[in-house]
Design a protein around this motif. Structure first.
Motif, PDB file in Angstrom:
ATOM      1  N   GLY A  65      56.357  66.047  -1.331  1.00 56.53           N
ATOM      2  CA  GLY A  65      57.066  64.915  -1.893  1.00 56.53           C
ATOM      3  C   GLY A  65      56.189  63.958  -2.664  1.00 56.53           C
ATOM      4  O   GLY A  65      56.690  63.093  -3.387  1.00 56.53           O
ATOM      5  N   ARG A  66      54.874  64.094  -2.535  1.00 60.27           N
ATOM      6  CA  ARG A  66      53.933  63.209  -3.256  1.00 60.27           C
ATOM      7  C   ARG A  66      53.102  63.970  -4.270  1.00 60.27           C
ATOM      8  O   ARG A  66      52.754  63.435  -5.322  1.00 60.27           O
ATOM      9  CB  ARG A  66      52.997  62.509  -2.267  1.00 60.27           C
ATOM     10  N   PHE A  67      52.751  65.206  -3.956  1.00 62.59           N
ATOM     11  CA  PHE A  67      51.913  66.025  -4.833  1.00 62.59           C
ATOM     12  C   PHE A  67      52.754  67.120  -5.468  1.00 62.59           C
ATOM     13  O   PHE A  67      53.699  67.635  -4.852  1.00 62.59           O
ATOM     14  CB  PHE A  67      50.790  66.689  -4.041  1.00 62.59           C
ATOM     15  N   THR A  68      52.374  67.501  -6.693  1.00 61.44           N
ATOM     16  CA  THR A  68      53.047  68.593  -7.392  1.00 61.44           C
ATOM     17  C   THR A  68      52.002  69.510  -8.010  1.00 61.44           C
ATOM     18  O   THR A  68      51.141  69.049  -8.760  1.00 61.44           O
ATOM     19  CB  THR A  68      53.967  68.055  -8.496  1.00 61.44           C
ATOM     20  N   ILE A  69      52.103  70.797  -7.699  1.00 70.03           N
ATOM     21  CA  ILE A  69      51.214  71.792  -8.303  1.00 70.03           C
ATOM     22  C   ILE A  69      51.973  72.483  -9.430  1.00 70.03           C
ATOM     23  O   ILE A  69      53.181  72.755  -9.311  1.00 70.03           O
ATOM     24  CB  ILE A  69      50.712  72.805  -7.262  1.00 70.03           C
TER      25      ILE A  69
END
Length: 123
Positions: A65-69
């Motif tokens: 919910g905070r990081f996106t790869i």
């Protein structure tokens, strides 16, 4: 496979950073790409993983919910967009490549590692 990570730095809590991992080599597109991190005095831990040219992703619960790869085939680069950063996100971040069929979260599945980039989140 050669990996070059960049984009780390100092940011205040609540801020954002984007890490980049430039990949090269003959067969890197067949590999799963992952991000790991290692805080001082702690073991290296899984953060996120993806496959090239897909929307398939996997995240550690601590960053969901905070990081996106994501991956950019044209630039041979995998990114880690980090939002809502917390002091506990402070670590050296490593990108890695794994010759596995699934999105592994285990360090020993990853055969190739970049040099690491330091992320420091101040409170």
């Amino acid at each position: 496979v050669q990996l070059q990570a960049s984009g780390g730095g100092l940011v205040q809590a609540g801020g954002s950073l984007r890490l980049s991992c430039a990949a090269s080599g003959r067969t890197f597109r067949s590999y799963v790409m992952g991000w790991f991190r290692q805080a001082p005095g702690k073991e290296r831990e899984f953060v996120a993983a993806t496959r090239w040219s897909t929307d398939t992703t996997r995240y550690a619960d601590s960053v969901k919910g905070r990081f996106t790869i994501s991956s950019d085939n044209a630039k041979n680069t995998v990114y880690l967009q980090m939002n809502s950063l917390k002091p506990e996100d402070t670590a050296v971040y490593y990108c890695a490549a794994a010759p596995t069929p699934n999105l592994s979260g285990r360090t020993y599945d990853y055969a190739y590692w970049g040099q690491g980039t330091l992320v420091t989140v101040s409170s």
